[in-house]
Structures are given as structure tokens and as C-alpha cells.
Design an enzyme around this catalytic site. Sequence first.
Site, mmCIF file in Angstrom:
data_model
loop_
_atom_site.group_PDB
_atom_site.id
_atom_site.type_symbol
_atom_site.label_atom_id
_atom_site.label_comp_id
_atom_site.label_asym_id
_atom_site.label_seq_id
_atom_site.Cartn_x
_atom_site.Cartn_y
_atom_site.Cartn_z
ATOM 1 N N ASN A 14 63.491 23.719 46.823
ATOM 2 C CA ASN A 14 62.518 23.444 45.755
ATOM 3 C C ASN A 14 63.060 22.418 44.766
ATOM 4 O O ASN A 14 62.334 21.533 44.310
ATOM 5 C CB ASN A 14 62.132 24.734 45.026
ATOM 6 C CG ASN A 14 61.064 25.500 45.773
ATOM 7 O OD1 ASN A 14 59.888 25.147 45.738
ATOM 8 N ND2 ASN A 14 61.473 26.533 46.489
ATOM 9 N N LYS A 66 77.928 38.393 30.193
ATOM 10 C CA LYS A 66 76.795 37.513 30.498
ATOM 11 C C LYS A 66 76.487 36.626 29.286
ATOM 12 O O LYS A 66 76.115 35.460 29.438
ATOM 13 C CB LYS A 66 75.587 38.398 30.858
ATOM 14 C CG LYS A 66 74.286 37.679 31.142
ATOM 15 C CD LYS A 66 74.094 37.406 32.610
ATOM 16 C CE LYS A 66 72.776 36.719 32.915
ATOM 17 N NZ LYS A 66 71.659 37.605 33.122
ATOM 18 N N MET A 91 69.011 33.064 40.917
ATOM 19 C CA MET A 91 68.918 34.498 41.178
ATOM 20 C C MET A 91 69.608 35.351 40.118
ATOM 21 O O MET A 91 70.273 36.334 40.445
ATOM 22 C CB MET A 91 69.471 34.795 42.573
ATOM 23 C CG MET A 91 68.623 34.182 43.675
ATOM 24 S SD MET A 91 66.896 34.733 43.580
ATOM 25 C CE MET A 91 66.179 33.877 44.973
ATOM 26 N N LYS A 92 69.427 34.956 38.849
ATOM 27 C CA LYS A 92 69.919 35.804 37.750
ATOM 28 C C LYS A 92 68.814 35.926 36.711
ATOM 29 O O LYS A 92 68.031 34.988 36.526
ATOM 30 C CB LYS A 92 71.123 35.127 37.090
ATOM 31 C CG LYS A 92 72.439 35.385 37.766
ATOM 32 C CD LYS A 92 73.610 34.913 36.905
ATOM 33 C CE LYS A 92 74.936 35.318 37.504
ATOM 34 N NZ LYS A 92 75.119 34.925 38.908
ATOM 35 N N ILE A 94 67.442 35.748 33.035
ATOM 36 C CA ILE A 94 67.809 34.914 31.889
ATOM 37 C C ILE A 94 68.019 35.842 30.683
ATOM 38 O O ILE A 94 67.152 36.651 30.351
ATOM 39 C CB ILE A 94 66.682 33.885 31.592
ATOM 40 C CG1 ILE A 94 66.442 32.969 32.803
ATOM 41 C CG2 ILE A 94 66.999 33.082 30.346
ATOM 42 C CD1 ILE A 94 67.550 32.006 33.130
ATOM 43 N N ASN A 108 59.411 29.618 36.372
ATOM 44 C CA ASN A 108 60.024 30.150 37.598
ATOM 45 C C ASN A 108 58.988 30.135 38.712
ATOM 46 O O ASN A 108 57.786 30.204 38.455
ATOM 47 C CB ASN A 108 60.501 31.591 37.374
ATOM 48 C CG ASN A 108 61.225 32.150 38.594
ATOM 49 O OD1 ASN A 108 61.988 31.436 39.255
ATOM 50 N ND2 ASN A 108 60.983 33.405 38.913
ATOM 51 N N HIS A 110 58.194 32.255 42.332
ATOM 52 C CA HIS A 110 58.576 33.479 43.049
ATOM 53 C C HIS A 110 57.685 33.623 44.279
ATOM 54 O O HIS A 110 56.455 33.490 44.174
ATOM 55 C CB HIS A 110 58.415 34.696 42.128
ATOM 56 C CG HIS A 110 58.793 35.979 42.802
ATOM 57 N ND1 HIS A 110 60.105 36.353 43.003
ATOM 58 C CD2 HIS A 110 58.027 36.956 43.357
ATOM 59 C CE1 HIS A 110 60.131 37.511 43.647
ATOM 60 N NE2 HIS A 110 58.886 37.898 43.871
HETATM 61 C C1 GAR Z 1 62.070 30.143 46.788
HETATM 62 O O1 GAR Z 1 61.244 30.593 47.822
HETATM 63 C C2 GAR Z 1 61.673 30.780 45.481
HETATM 64 O O2 GAR Z 1 60.319 31.095 45.413
HETATM 65 C C3 GAR Z 1 62.527 32.015 45.470
HETATM 66 O O3 GAR Z 1 63.741 31.641 46.015
HETATM 67 C C4 GAR Z 1 63.512 30.621 46.985
HETATM 68 C C5 GAR Z 1 64.521 29.522 46.757
HETATM 69 O O4 GAR Z 1 64.522 28.656 47.827
HETATM 70 N N1 GAR Z 1 62.686 32.552 44.146
HETATM 71 C C6 GAR Z 1 62.820 33.851 43.880
HETATM 72 O O5 GAR Z 1 62.851 34.714 44.740
HETATM 73 C C7 GAR Z 1 62.923 34.186 42.400
HETATM 74 N N2 GAR Z 1 62.817 35.582 42.182
HETATM 75 P P1 GAR Z 1 65.206 27.222 47.712
HETATM 76 O O6 GAR Z 1 66.642 27.456 47.236
HETATM 77 O O7 GAR Z 1 65.176 26.680 49.104
HETATM 78 O O8 GAR Z 1 64.407 26.402 46.741
#
Ligand code: GAR
Length: 188
Positions: A14, A66, A91-92, A94, A108, A110
Site C-alpha cells: 500500500n 511505548k 501493526m501497532k 497509536i 488507516n 483495514h
Molecule cells: C493491508 O491489507 C492493510 O489493509 C492491512 O495490512 C495490510 C498491509 O499490506 N492493515 C491492517 O490489517 C491494519 N489493522 P501491505 O504491507 O502490503 O500494504
Amino acid sequence: MTKVAIFASGSGSNFDSIMSKIEQGLLPQIEVTALYTDQVNAYCIERARKYNLDVHINELKNFDSKADYERKIIEWLTAEKVEWIILAGYMKLIGENILNAYQRRILNIHPSLLPKYKGKDAIGQALASGDTQTGTTVHYVDSGMDTGEIIEQRTCDIYPDDSKALLEARIKAIEHEFYPEVISKIIQ
Ligand code: GAR
């Protein structure tokens, strides 16, 4: 131009799609100051090189708390005059210091139709549920896990013979177009 920081912990696809849209001139209002990551071996660091972008690597384990970990991040954000934070697979949660400094200015993405399937392995949760549709959500970030105000969602079909890898690839393909579109609308 609005200065933004992108936070990522993993592959960074992303992050890459946002950078690529910027390179194509499709997000002219945005300047990314740096990639911020909490994982020293994350592939997003390799991707940042392609764009000659600064990378801040900050590992929680090197700090007593933290709050101290986030103080370091705030130092960089302040030095770079960052106005918005874009989470792209960060993946933390905030913490309150960053939240207070960036109220309603942290986005964000998700991979579920929130409020369904918050937290880890949202795609596995959707697959196990028997639902025939899932999707992805862009939302403002608050102190909860994937609980902030929803901005926009896109749906994605779940097929009977889907594997997690196939479904994840389809959701990511949607995210790579969808997230830059929402960012463009929200950050002016
Ligand atoms: C993405 O699919 C995003 O939606 C998710 O992590 C992936 C990251 O992929 N986010 C979460 O789960 C947040 N809770 P990437 O590193 O290939 O962008």
C-alpha cells in the site's frame, strides 16, 4: 503541499501504491517526508529505496516504554513538519501522545468491512465466517484497534473455493486504488 508520513510494518504494497500515484502526479497535494517503520527487516524498507525516500526505523524493544518509543517518532515528525500520518499496514496501536498531536489527522486502512473483523487476521476471520462478501475500510484512527470513524469502504466478493492468499490478493488489489483515492479526497 501537505507533508505526510507513512507508517508501515510489513511488505508495504500500500505504501508503494501511494508512492507510485505520487510519482504519476496523481496526488499533487502531498509530499511524503519519510517511511516510518517499527520492523528492521520489513520489505517496505526496500521499496522506499526505489523512491529515494528517507526511512526511520524505530524498534519498540529499544525503549523502556511505548511512550518513549513514540517520543522518538514525534521528534522526527516535528523536525519534518509532518501534518498527516498515513498508516499502511502499521501493526501497532497509536499511543496518546501521537494521537493528541494528530487528532483526526491519522488515516488507516483495514482489510474488512468494519466494524466486522477488527484486529489481526481480518481476512482469515472473514473467510472462516461463511460471509459471501468482505472488503476494506479507510478510517480515522483513535485509541482503539480499528475502531475510529469510518470514512469509506469497498466490498470484495468471497468465493466458495477461496484461499486466504487469493482473497488477500484481491483485497490488496482493491486497496491499491482505493486508499490513494480516499487520501486524495481527505488530505487537501
Ligand atoms: C493491508 O491489507 C492493510 O489493509 C492491512 O495490512 C495490510 C498491509 O499490506 N492493515 C491492517 O490489517 C491494519 N489493522 P501491505 O504491507 O502490503 O500494504
